[in-house]
Design an enzyme around this catalytic site. Structure first.
Site, PDB file in Angstrom:
ATOM      1  N   LYS A  14     -35.430 126.055  29.092  1.00 40.50           N
ATOM      2  CA  LYS A  14     -35.636 124.951  30.057  1.00 40.50           C
ATOM      3  C   LYS A  14     -36.586 125.399  31.169  1.00 40.50           C
ATOM      4  CE  LYS A  14     -31.154 124.578  30.919  1.00 40.50           C
ATOM      5  NZ  LYS A  14     -30.538 125.557  29.986  1.00 40.50           N
ATOM      6  N   ARG A  89     -25.116 118.975  34.210  1.00 43.54           N
ATOM      7  CA  ARG A  89     -24.420 119.806  33.225  1.00 43.54           C
ATOM      8  C   ARG A  89     -23.013 119.296  32.951  1.00 43.54           C
ATOM      9  NH1 ARG A  89     -27.819 124.741  34.411  1.00 43.54           N
ATOM     10  NH2 ARG A  89     -27.393 126.240  32.792  1.00 43.54           N
ATOM     11  N   ARG A 128     -33.546 138.992  28.119  1.00 43.34           N
ATOM     12  CA  ARG A 128     -33.916 138.699  29.509  1.00 43.34           C
ATOM     13  C   ARG A 128     -33.110 139.570  30.478  1.00 43.34           C
ATOM     14  NH1 ARG A 128     -33.330 132.632  31.730  1.00 43.34           N
ATOM     15  NH2 ARG A 128     -31.123 133.150  31.605  1.00 43.34           N
ATOM     16  N   ARG A 134     -30.153 139.642  36.347  1.00 41.28           N
ATOM     17  CA  ARG A 134     -29.135 138.584  36.493  1.00 41.28           C
ATOM     18  C   ARG A 134     -27.799 139.048  35.928  1.00 41.28           C
ATOM     19  NH1 ARG A 134     -31.507 132.717  34.896  1.00 41.28           N
ATOM     20  NH2 ARG A 134     -29.291 132.479  34.378  1.00 41.28           N
ATOM     21  N   ARG A 146     -20.729 131.390  29.009  1.00 46.12           N
ATOM     22  CA  ARG A 146     -21.726 130.352  29.345  1.00 46.12           C
ATOM     23  C   ARG A 146     -21.906 129.376  28.191  1.00 46.12           C
ATOM     24  NH1 ARG A 146     -26.597 133.966  31.096  1.00 46.12           N
ATOM     25  NH2 ARG A 146     -27.695 132.025  31.502  1.00 46.12           N
TER      26      ARG A 146
HETATM   27  P1  B4P Z   1     -35.197 130.217  30.111  1.00 49.27           P
HETATM   28  O1  B4P Z   1     -36.328 129.253  30.059  1.00 49.27           O
HETATM   29  O2  B4P Z   1     -35.145 131.105  31.308  1.00 49.27           O
HETATM   30  O3  B4P Z   1     -33.764 129.536  29.926  1.00 49.27           O
HETATM   31  P2  B4P Z   1     -32.966 128.429  30.693  1.00 49.27           P
HETATM   32  O4  B4P Z   1     -32.617 127.451  29.602  1.00 49.27           O
HETATM   33  O5  B4P Z   1     -33.714 127.902  31.859  1.00 49.27           O
HETATM   34  O6  B4P Z   1     -31.719 129.270  31.256  1.00 49.27           O
HETATM   35  P3  B4P Z   1     -30.288 129.200  31.927  1.00 49.27           P
HETATM   36  O7  B4P Z   1     -29.517 128.064  31.345  1.00 49.27           O
HETATM   37  O8  B4P Z   1     -29.792 130.575  31.751  1.00 49.27           O
HETATM   38  O9  B4P Z   1     -30.351 129.045  33.445  1.00 49.27           O
HETATM   39  P4  B4P Z   1     -29.915 128.293  34.747  1.00 49.27           P
HETATM   40  O10 B4P Z   1     -30.687 129.029  35.741  1.00 49.27           O
HETATM   41  O11 B4P Z   1     -30.126 126.834  34.620  1.00 49.27           O
HETATM   42  O12 B4P Z   1     -35.283 131.083  28.790  1.00 49.27           O
HETATM   43  C1  B4P Z   1     -34.400 132.140  28.500  1.00 49.27           C
HETATM   44  C2  B4P Z   1     -35.131 133.301  27.861  1.00 49.27           C
HETATM   45  O13 B4P Z   1     -35.681 132.900  26.612  1.00 49.27           O
HETATM   46  C3  B4P Z   1     -36.296 133.821  28.695  1.00 49.27           C
HETATM   47  O14 B4P Z   1     -36.281 135.226  28.682  1.00 49.27           O
HETATM   48  C4  B4P Z   1     -37.533 133.283  27.984  1.00 49.27           C
HETATM   49  O15 B4P Z   1     -38.655 134.131  28.120  1.00 49.27           O
HETATM   50  C5  B4P Z   1     -37.074 133.215  26.540  1.00 49.27           C
HETATM   51  N1  B4P Z   1     -37.721 132.101  25.816  1.00 49.27           N
HETATM   52  C6  B4P Z   1     -37.989 130.850  26.302  1.00 49.27           C
HETATM   53  N2  B4P Z   1     -38.593 130.099  25.347  1.00 49.27           N
HETATM   54  C7  B4P Z   1     -38.678 130.894  24.213  1.00 49.27           C
HETATM   55  C8  B4P Z   1     -39.196 130.691  22.885  1.00 49.27           C
HETATM   56  N3  B4P Z   1     -39.739 129.533  22.501  1.00 49.27           N
HETATM   57  N4  B4P Z   1     -39.102 131.719  21.997  1.00 49.27           N
HETATM   58  C9  B4P Z   1     -38.548 132.911  22.369  1.00 49.27           C
HETATM   59  N5  B4P Z   1     -38.068 133.174  23.617  1.00 49.27           N
HETATM   60  C10 B4P Z   1     -38.126 132.178  24.521  1.00 49.27           C
HETATM   61  O16 B4P Z   1     -28.314 128.489  35.022  1.00 49.27           O
HETATM   62  C11 B4P Z   1     -27.697 129.671  35.480  1.00 49.27           C
HETATM   63  C12 B4P Z   1     -26.269 129.434  36.030  1.00 49.27           C
HETATM   64  O17 B4P Z   1     -26.320 128.619  37.250  1.00 49.27           O
HETATM   65  C13 B4P Z   1     -25.271 128.679  35.149  1.00 49.27           C
HETATM   66  O18 B4P Z   1     -24.623 129.520  34.209  1.00 49.27           O
HETATM   67  C14 B4P Z   1     -24.267 128.124  36.224  1.00 49.27           C
HETATM   68  O19 B4P Z   1     -23.347 129.103  36.659  1.00 49.27           O
HETATM   69  C15 B4P Z   1     -25.166 127.764  37.402  1.00 49.27           C
HETATM   70  N6  B4P Z   1     -25.595 126.358  37.361  1.00 49.27           N
HETATM   71  C16 B4P Z   1     -26.904 125.946  37.270  1.00 49.27           C
HETATM   72  N7  B4P Z   1     -26.965 124.601  37.253  1.00 49.27           N
HETATM   73  C17 B4P Z   1     -25.675 124.136  37.317  1.00 49.27           C
HETATM   74  C18 B4P Z   1     -25.109 122.836  37.291  1.00 49.27           C
HETATM   75  N8  B4P Z   1     -25.866 121.725  37.192  1.00 49.27           N
HETATM   76  N9  B4P Z   1     -23.745 122.723  37.356  1.00 49.27           N
HETATM   77  C19 B4P Z   1     -22.968 123.805  37.471  1.00 49.27           C
HETATM   78  N10 B4P Z   1     -23.452 125.066  37.491  1.00 49.27           N
HETATM   79  C20 B4P Z   1     -24.805 125.253  37.398  1.00 49.27           C
END
Ligand code: B4P
Length: 191
Positions: A14, A89, A128, A134, A146
């Site tokens: 995302k 979420r 990552r 993190r 998670r």
């Molecule tokens: P990212 O792009 O970083 O993944 P994400 O989906 O944004 O991550 P996440 O769900 O962990 O984070 P958030 O901060 O929202 O990609 C992950 C990895 O994959 C990276 O290393 C990237 O390089 C690699 N990658 C990406 N695309 C790729 C591809 N095509 N091929 C190969 N590799 C690839 O949430 C963190 C925490 O915050 C939650 O657990 C929760 O505690 C809290 N939180 C956030 N929002 C909340 C909400 N609305 N409600 C309640 N808690 C919340």
């Protein structure tokens, strides 16, 4: 105003895809994960409240998240639209978002869901974790929590948007550029 929800499990890409979407469409990026990490870094009261949940892979309580998003939308009333990354979420968050946007005479145009199998998610998050520092990326147990939170509390959000005929599922495995191409195709039907 065109508002998009970018949806998917932890590690689906995302954050990665948001960067490309913002660049192409000029939308204001609201990532609740990034906002929490900013509060954590600054040691604010909100950051202190969120830390124990985040470090353990649990979702932060709805009222905390919704209040923070409300404040951010109000700070950027003149934006051409928003991309919501990692929010909503829970169904309660999705319902609250509809109300917040209605107060600004706007709504969600579409929800883009990145579909990635669990094995691939774990691989990406552990990778990552080697460099991100993190706490929630650093061991498989927390990653499993998670993914469990996602399956029980977040998956129903997809049904919520399907009920409004706004969901669009995209294969999130492949090159970042290829996936972005599929997102653009989906988004352009709403522009
Ligand atoms: P990212 O792009 O970083 O993944 P994400 O989906 O944004 O991550 P996440 O769900 O962990 O984070 P958030 O901060 O929202 O990609 C992950 C990895 O994959 C990276 O290393 C990237 O390089 C690699 N990658 C990406 N695309 C790729 C591809 N095509 N091929 C190969 N590799 C690839 O949430 C963190 C925490 O915050 C939650 O657990 C929760 O505690 C809290 N939180 C956030 N929002 C909340 C909400 N609305 N409600 C309640 N808690 C919340």
């Amino acid at each position: 105003m065109v508002n998009i929800v970018l949806f998917g499990p932890p590690g689906a890409g995302k954050g990665t895809q948001s960067e490309h979407i913002i660049q192409k469409y000029g939308l204001k990026h609201i990532s609740t994960g990034d906002l929490f990490r900013k509060h954590l870094g600054e040691g604010t009261q909100l950051g202190k409240e969120a830390r124990s949940y985040m470090d353990n892979g649990k979702l932060v309580p709805d009222e905390v998240v919704i209040g923070m998003v409300d404040e951010t939308i109000n700070e950027h009333k003149d934006a051409p639209g928003f991309i919501f990354d990692g929010f909503p979420r829970t169904v309660a968050q999705a319902e609250a978002l509809d109300k917040l946007l209605a107060d600004h005479d706007t709504s969600i145009a579409c929800m883009i869901e990145l579909d990635v199998p669990q094995d691939e998610l774990k691989k990406r998050l552990l990778e990552r974790g080697k460099t991100s520092g993190r706490a929630d990326d650093q061991n498989e147990e927390k990653i499993n929590v998670r993914i469990g939170e996602y399956l029980t509390k977040t998956v129903p959000v997809a049904k919520f948007y399907a009920g409004q005929d706004k969901n669009c599922k995209i294969n999130g495995v492949g090159s970042v550029e290829g996936i972005f191409g599929d997102i653009v195709e989906a988004m352009d039907t709403h522009y």
